[in-house]
Write a protein that holds these residues in place. Sequence first.
Motif, short mmCIF file in Angstrom:
data_model
loop_
_atom_site.label_atom_id
_atom_site.label_comp_id
_atom_site.label_asym_id
_atom_site.label_seq_id
_atom_site.Cartn_x
_atom_site.Cartn_y
_atom_site.Cartn_z
N THR A 1 14.62 -4.33 0.49
CA THR A 1 14.72 -4.11 -0.96
C THR A 1 13.55 -4.78 -1.68
OG1 THR A 1 17.13 -4.06 -0.76
CG2 THR A 1 16.23 -4.40 -2.97
N ILE A 2 13.24 -6.00 -1.28
CA ILE A 2 12.10 -6.71 -1.89
C ILE A 2 10.81 -5.94 -1.64
CG2 ILE A 2 10.74 -8.84 -1.91
CD1 ILE A 2 13.34 -10.30 -1.01
N LEU A 3 10.63 -5.49 -0.40
CA LEU A 3 9.43 -4.75 -0.04
C LEU A 3 9.34 -3.43 -0.82
CD1 LEU A 3 6.87 -4.59 1.65
CD2 LEU A 3 8.21 -3.53 3.47
N ALA A 4 10.47 -2.79 -1.06
CA ALA A 4 10.47 -1.53 -1.82
C ALA A 4 9.93 -1.77 -3.24
CB ALA A 4 11.87 -0.94 -1.87
N GLY A 5 10.36 -2.86 -3.86
CA GLY A 5 9.86 -3.20 -5.19
C GLY A 5 8.38 -3.52 -5.17
N CYS A 6 7.96 -4.23 -4.13
CA CYS A 6 6.55 -4.58 -3.96
C CYS A 6 5.71 -3.32 -3.77
CB CYS A 6 6.41 -5.52 -2.76
SG CYS A 6 4.74 -6.12 -2.48
N THR A 7 6.21 -2.41 -2.97
CA THR A 7 5.49 -1.16 -2.70
C THR A 7 5.35 -0.32 -3.97
OG1 THR A 7 6.28 -1.18 -0.42
CG2 THR A 7 5.48 0.93 -1.27
N ALA A 8 6.42 -0.28 -4.77
CA ALA A 8 6.36 0.48 -6.03
C ALA A 8 5.29 -0.12 -6.95
CB ALA A 8 7.72 0.47 -6.70
N ALA A 9 5.25 -1.44 -7.04
CA ALA A 9 4.24 -2.09 -7.88
C ALA A 9 2.84 -1.83 -7.33
CB ALA A 9 4.51 -3.60 -7.95
N TYR A 10 2.70 -1.93 -6.02
CA TYR A 10 1.42 -1.69 -5.35
C TYR A 10 0.92 -0.27 -5.65
CZ TYR A 10 -1.86 -0.90 -1.50
OH TYR A 10 -2.95 -0.58 -0.75
N ASN A 11 1.80 0.71 -5.50
CA ASN A 11 1.42 2.11 -5.74
C ASN A 11 1.02 2.32 -7.20
OD1 ASN A 11 1.78 2.88 -3.07
ND2 ASN A 11 3.92 3.45 -3.40
N ALA A 12 1.72 1.67 -8.12
CA ALA A 12 1.37 1.79 -9.54
C ALA A 12 -0.01 1.21 -9.80
CB ALA A 12 2.42 1.07 -10.40
N ILE A 13 -0.31 0.08 -9.15
CA ILE A 13 -1.63 -0.54 -9.32
C ILE A 13 -2.71 0.35 -8.72
CG2 ILE A 13 -3.08 -2.50 -8.64
CD1 ILE A 13 -0.47 -4.20 -8.74
N LYS A 14 -2.48 0.85 -7.52
CA LYS A 14 -3.47 1.72 -6.87
C LYS A 14 -3.75 2.96 -7.73
CE LYS A 14 -5.02 1.07 -3.15
NZ LYS A 14 -6.27 0.42 -2.79
N GLY B 1 -3.34 3.16 -10.96
CA GLY B 1 -4.06 2.68 -12.15
C GLY B 1 -5.52 2.45 -11.87
N ILE B 2 -5.82 1.84 -10.73
CA ILE B 2 -7.21 1.60 -10.35
C ILE B 2 -7.94 2.93 -10.15
CG2 ILE B 2 -8.70 0.73 -8.50
CD1 ILE B 2 -6.67 -1.59 -8.18
N ALA B 3 -7.26 3.91 -9.54
CA ALA B 3 -7.87 5.21 -9.28
C ALA B 3 -8.27 5.92 -10.57
CB ALA B 3 -6.91 6.09 -8.49
N ILE B 4 -7.52 5.70 -11.63
CA ILE B 4 -7.87 6.36 -12.90
C ILE B 4 -8.68 5.45 -13.82
CG2 ILE B 4 -5.91 7.93 -12.81
CD1 ILE B 4 -4.53 6.15 -14.94
N GLY B 5 -9.11 4.28 -13.28
CA GLY B 5 -9.99 3.39 -14.02
C GLY B 5 -9.27 2.46 -14.99
N ALA C 1 -9.13 -6.54 -5.52
CA ALA C 1 -9.45 -5.66 -6.65
C ALA C 1 -9.57 -6.49 -7.93
CB ALA C 1 -8.38 -4.59 -6.81
N PHE C 2 -8.69 -7.47 -8.09
CA PHE C 2 -8.74 -8.36 -9.26
C PHE C 2 -10.05 -9.14 -9.27
CE2 PHE C 2 -8.06 -12.19 -11.67
CZ PHE C 2 -7.26 -11.80 -12.73
N ILE C 3 -10.40 -9.71 -8.11
CA ILE C 3 -11.64 -10.49 -8.01
C ILE C 3 -12.85 -9.61 -8.26
CG2 ILE C 3 -13.11 -11.77 -6.39
CD1 ILE C 3 -10.48 -12.90 -5.16
N ALA C 4 -12.82 -8.37 -7.76
CA ALA C 4 -13.93 -7.45 -7.99
C ALA C 4 -14.12 -7.16 -9.48
CB ALA C 4 -13.71 -6.14 -7.23
N GLN C 5 -13.01 -7.10 -10.20
CA GLN C 5 -13.09 -6.77 -11.62
C GLN C 5 -13.37 -7.99 -12.50
OE1 GLN C 5 -9.69 -4.61 -13.11
NE2 GLN C 5 -10.94 -3.64 -14.67
N TYR C 6 -12.80 -9.14 -12.16
CA TYR C 6 -12.89 -10.31 -13.04
C TYR C 6 -13.60 -11.51 -12.42
CZ TYR C 6 -9.48 -7.74 -15.75
OH TYR C 6 -8.85 -6.76 -16.47
N GLY C 7 -13.79 -11.51 -11.12
CA GLY C 7 -14.47 -12.61 -10.46
C GLY C 7 -13.50 -13.62 -9.84
#
Length: 157
Positions: free
Chosen positions: A5-18, A20-24, A85-91
């Motif tokens: 269940t925890i991993l499912a929530g993590c995966t959903a957040a991960y997919n949303a971030i990916k 978001g990154i794909a569309i800039g 990805a965070f480090i690439a964008q903000y350092g």
Amino acid sequence: MDPITILAGCTAAYNAIKQGIAIGKEMQGMIGDVSSIMDSVGQLTQVAANPKSNLLAGKSAQAIAMEAYAAKAEAEKMYHEIKNAFIAQYGLNAWEIVQAETTRIKKEQKLSAQKAAHDAEKAQEELMHNLKMVGLALLTIAILVIGMVTTFLSMHR
């Protein structure tokens, strides 16, 4: 909560971030999802360190431990990708600031929770003390009334 269940929530957040990154989309606009992944990794680390048998699920201790470890490893992989990805964008400095601030906030929340628990305990103690005092006062009044009634009845016999 179980690791899947925890991993499912993590995966959903991960997919949303990916996505978001794909569309800039800026990482800053996805902070809730990043936070969710960080929380999931923390929860899975705790579950993996102390797997508990789930008798209702009919799983063995080994199966539960392996499931917890696998979920933790998968969540950590997602976490590291998001971190990069965070480090690439903000350092790297920004990442370190976020980590330091996270630690500070968690300590503050823990202290606040401890204070709230202490305050609740003190309130409970005060309530019990007050109830004892009321009980003692009622007992004293009852004894006085009984004494007065007994005296009155003995005088009028």
